[in-house]
Every structure is written in C-alpha cells, then in structure tokens.
Design an enzyme around this catalytic site. Structure first.
Site, PDB file in Angstrom:
ATOM      1  N   GLY A  71       0.889  -1.209   0.172  1.00  0.00           N
ATOM      2  CA  GLY A  71       0.130   0.218  -0.001  1.00  0.00           C
ATOM      3  C   GLY A  71       0.884   1.241   0.026  1.00  0.00           C
ATOM      4  O   GLY A  71       2.161   1.201   0.609  1.00  0.00           O
ATOM      5  N   ASN A  84       4.429   0.813   1.582  1.00  0.00           N
ATOM      6  CA  ASN A  84       5.490   0.666   0.674  1.00  0.00           C
ATOM      7  C   ASN A  84       6.874   1.747   1.052  1.00  0.00           C
ATOM      8  O   ASN A  84       7.968   1.254   1.105  1.00  0.00           O
ATOM      9  CB  ASN A  84       5.377   0.817  -1.004  1.00  0.00           C
ATOM     10  CG  ASN A  84       4.252   0.116  -1.229  1.00  0.00           C
ATOM     11  OD1 ASN A  84       3.707  -0.912  -0.481  1.00  0.00           O
ATOM     12  ND2 ASN A  84       3.517   0.432  -2.361  1.00  0.00           N
ATOM     13  N   TYR A 136      -6.112  -5.732  -3.362  1.00  0.00           N
ATOM     14  CA  TYR A 136      -6.037  -5.317  -4.571  1.00  0.00           C
ATOM     15  C   TYR A 136      -5.331  -6.409  -5.514  1.00  0.00           C
ATOM     16  O   TYR A 136      -4.359  -6.998  -4.823  1.00  0.00           O
ATOM     17  CB  TYR A 136      -5.523  -3.873  -4.550  1.00  0.00           C
ATOM     18  CG  TYR A 136      -3.904  -3.878  -4.397  1.00  0.00           C
ATOM     19  CD1 TYR A 136      -2.850  -3.837  -5.719  1.00  0.00           C
ATOM     20  CD2 TYR A 136      -3.220  -3.660  -3.096  1.00  0.00           C
ATOM     21  CE1 TYR A 136      -1.571  -3.738  -5.618  1.00  0.00           C
ATOM     22  CE2 TYR A 136      -2.204  -3.526  -2.941  1.00  0.00           C
ATOM     23  CZ  TYR A 136      -1.083  -3.646  -3.944  1.00  0.00           C
ATOM     24  OH  TYR A 136       0.216  -3.586  -3.726  1.00  0.00           O
ATOM     25  N   TRP A 155     -10.840  -4.206  -3.284  1.00  0.00           N
ATOM     26  CA  TRP A 155     -11.769  -4.617  -2.670  1.00  0.00           C
ATOM     27  C   TRP A 155     -11.450  -4.258  -1.265  1.00  0.00           C
ATOM     28  O   TRP A 155     -10.696  -4.857  -0.615  1.00  0.00           O
ATOM     29  CB  TRP A 155     -11.911  -6.224  -2.687  1.00  0.00           C
ATOM     30  CG  TRP A 155     -12.448  -6.806  -3.900  1.00  0.00           C
ATOM     31  CD1 TRP A 155     -13.570  -7.177  -4.366  1.00  0.00           C
ATOM     32  CD2 TRP A 155     -11.517  -7.278  -5.141  1.00  0.00           C
ATOM     33  NE1 TRP A 155     -13.446  -7.851  -5.660  1.00  0.00           N
ATOM     34  CE2 TRP A 155     -12.072  -7.559  -6.161  1.00  0.00           C
ATOM     35  CE3 TRP A 155     -10.129  -7.036  -5.142  1.00  0.00           C
ATOM     36  CZ2 TRP A 155     -11.661  -8.159  -7.244  1.00  0.00           C
ATOM     37  CZ3 TRP A 155      -9.398  -7.403  -6.443  1.00  0.00           C
ATOM     38  CH2 TRP A 155     -10.297  -7.992  -7.445  1.00  0.00           C
ATOM     39  N   ALA A 207       9.171   8.556 -16.133  1.00  0.00           N
ATOM     40  CA  ALA A 207      10.910   8.543 -16.534  1.00  0.00           C
ATOM     41  C   ALA A 207      11.337   9.714 -16.948  1.00  0.00           C
ATOM     42  O   ALA A 207      12.627   9.644 -17.336  1.00  0.00           O
ATOM     43  CB  ALA A 207      10.759   7.458 -17.757  1.00  0.00           C
ATOM     44  N   ALA A 227       6.546   2.628  -7.828  1.00  0.00           N
ATOM     45  CA  ALA A 227       7.643   3.468  -8.281  1.00  0.00           C
ATOM     46  C   ALA A 227       7.571   4.789  -7.592  1.00  0.00           C
ATOM     47  O   ALA A 227       8.833   5.397  -7.220  1.00  0.00           O
ATOM     48  CB  ALA A 227       7.379   3.804  -9.963  1.00  0.00           C
ATOM     49  N   GLY A 228       6.680   5.594  -7.432  1.00  0.00           N
ATOM     50  CA  GLY A 228       6.673   6.567  -6.595  1.00  0.00           C
ATOM     51  C   GLY A 228       6.822   6.498  -5.248  1.00  0.00           C
ATOM     52  O   GLY A 228       7.507   7.331  -4.667  1.00  0.00           O
ATOM     53  N   ASP A 229       6.278   5.458  -4.652  1.00  0.00           N
ATOM     54  CA  ASP A 229       6.295   5.184  -3.157  1.00  0.00           C
ATOM     55  C   ASP A 229       7.951   4.995  -2.755  1.00  0.00           C
ATOM     56  O   ASP A 229       8.340   5.600  -1.929  1.00  0.00           O
ATOM     57  CB  ASP A 229       5.691   4.115  -2.832  1.00  0.00           C
ATOM     58  CG  ASP A 229       4.221   4.065  -3.188  1.00  0.00           C
ATOM     59  OD1 ASP A 229       3.602   5.364  -3.436  1.00  0.00           O
ATOM     60  OD2 ASP A 229       3.556   2.889  -3.506  1.00  0.00           O
TER      61      ASP A 229
END
Length: 299
Positions: free
Chosen positions: A30, A34, A89, A103, A229, A258-260
């Site tokens: 999550g 993360n 998820y 869910w 990117a 990627a962002g986390d």
C-alpha cells in the site's frame, strides 16, 4: 529533519501480484506502507519506522501485522477493530504498466483517524510523518479533519510533515472534492511529493514549475515533482530550484510502487543530510530498481 522516529500513516492491503506463470503471489503493500518498508531498509538502526493504521482481528490481519513486525516496522499504533478486516487489491500488467482492481469495503484502515486523541498520541515524538492522498481519500470528511488537526499539532511540536498527493479519482466523489482536499492537506506539509501526470491534468498545471509554485505558495518548503521516466523538478526553500534526469530503465517489468520507493529514497537521503540533487538521485535509483521487478516490495 533530525529526530529519528519516522511515522507513516495509511492503509496496508493484501496485494495479489501476477507471476510470470500466470498465478498470483500474495503479499502486503500500500502506498504509504511501501514507503515505510523501503525507509526501514535504507535507514540505519538508530531510526525507528512505525506504521499508523487499523486492521481487523482475523487471521489475515494477524498475518499482516506479523509481516510488518518481521520487516522491522513498529505496529504499536495499528488499531485492531474486531468487526473489520483489511482491503485487497490485484495487479494487472501490460508492457510493465499496472492497473488495479480493489476490494476494500470493510477495510479497518478507513477508521484510522476516528479518534483525534489517539492520533496525537501516535504522532508524539515523531521527527518525520508521511501520509498521502490515498490516506485522505479512504477517510470520512470528519475523520479527515481529525487527521489534519493532529498533523498541524505535530508540525507545531517540531515534526516534519511529508505528503504525496497520490491522486486516485475513483476514491473520491468527484475531481473537485479530491483537488480541494489535497490542497488543504498540502497546507499542513513541509515536503510535498506530487506526480506531474496527476497534478497537471487535475489542476491545469502546464509545467512542473507551475506545480511547484502552487504547493510552495501553500506553505511547502520542499516540493519534488516526479514525472514518470522524465526529468524531475524540485524546489527547496534553502537550496532553490533543481532538476534531475533519471537514468533510463531499459526493461520495465512492473511500475507498482515507483513513486512510493522514490519517496523513500529521497527522504532517507534528506534524513542523512544530503543535498537536494543527491537526494533526487537516491530516489530515482531506488525507483529504477523497483520497477525492474514484480510487485510493490522488492527485496
């Protein structure tokens, strides 16, 4: 950022990630969790990383707590709610890009900000507190108010507040509610970590510089605009503006987290006293490793 207690707030979920053979692998992940998971791996032992949330008392909730604890993440501030459970998820991949099915109707994490006094106790002594737009989205309007008041108190007491807008329209009644809530929350943050592919369309920002200016005007002292990117644009009140071009990743397997993970790499470098550009580099390097493997949490 000098205090050594880190607190991440939000929802950890059961993750079902596809394997190469078409079967699914169960994990826990999550967005804010993360970041907590990667921060724990990046920071020295002198730092503590806690997670603030809520789970049920059923077997899968207990497994989630055990997973957090085995990862070295503190769970003293994860509430147990008997009549609730945890969300789930499923990831679908196409050419490395992910889509999700969720869910979470009985997710206990929706009640993580039910009691403002417990939030204040949770935040006491934290040097860095991180939350996201998803944290906001799963809460009722009243509970959202509890969270923002507690964050304001923690900030006044010396905590650094970091916020990733992480805008997911499906979690909100409409775009206006989402955008208004994100800007109200950002006004309580020192560090804002938006993604231009979300902020640009939702706020009409033509450039990452416009995104930076909007959050800086709201009171943020550090703004980092991720851009997939592409070039990362950043601003810090003491160091000024900076840009960083990530090394291209030739084989993108799964862009989940990627962002986390970028957030974790960037914040850990800042906690270590690194400059703005070096911290952007650290965030991009970790993100590059994560998107070259499957799932949110890459050992």
């Amino acid at each position: 950022m000098t205090q050594t207690r880190i607190l991440c707030l939000g929802e950890c979920m059961v993750e079902m990630a596809p394997r190469e053979d078409g079967a699914y692998l169960r994990n826990f992940a999550g967005d804010s969790f993360n970041t907590a998971w990667y921060l724990r791996r990046l920071l020295p032992a002198g730092f503590s990383v806690d997670y603030g949330s809520a789970v049920g008392t059923d077997a899968i909730s207990q497994s989630m707590l055990a997973f957090m604890q085995a990862a070295g993440i503190g769970t003293d501030h994860v509430r147990r709610i008997a009549e609730r459970t945890v969300g789930l998820y499923m990831i679908e991949l196409k050419d490395g890009e992910r889509s999700f099915s969720y869910w979470r109707g009985q997710s206990a994490a929706k009640l993580l900000a039910e009691d403002e006094a417990s939030l204040l106790r949770m935040m006491e002594g934290a040097g860095l507190i991180l939350f996201s737009g998803i944290t906001l989205a799963i809460l009722s309007a009243d509970h959202r108010g509890n969270l923002l008041r507690a964050l304001a108190r923690a900030r006044a007491d010396g905590a650094t507040i970091a916020f990733d807008p992480n805008m997911r329209l499906r979690l909100w009644a409409d775009a206006r509610e989402m955008c208004d809530a994100v800007m109200r929350a950002a006004a309580h943050a020192d560090v804002v970590l938006p993604s231009f592919d979300e902020d640009g369309p939702n706020y009409g920002d033509a450039t990452p510089e416009e995104t930076i200016a909007r959050y800086a005007k709201g009171g943020a002292t550090t703004v980092v605009v991720k851009n997939g990117a592409g070039r990362i644009h950043a601003f810090d009140l003491r160091e000024g503006h900076a840009v960083f071009d990530p090394v291209p990743v030739t084989a993108v397997v799964d862009t989940t987290a990627a962002g986390d993970s970028f957030n974790a790499g960037f914040l850990s470098a800042r906690l270590a006293g690194k400059g703005l550009v070096e911290s952007l580099s650290a965030g991009a390097a970790l993100s590059a490793c994560v998107i070259a493997a499957r799932g949110a949490l890459v050992p």
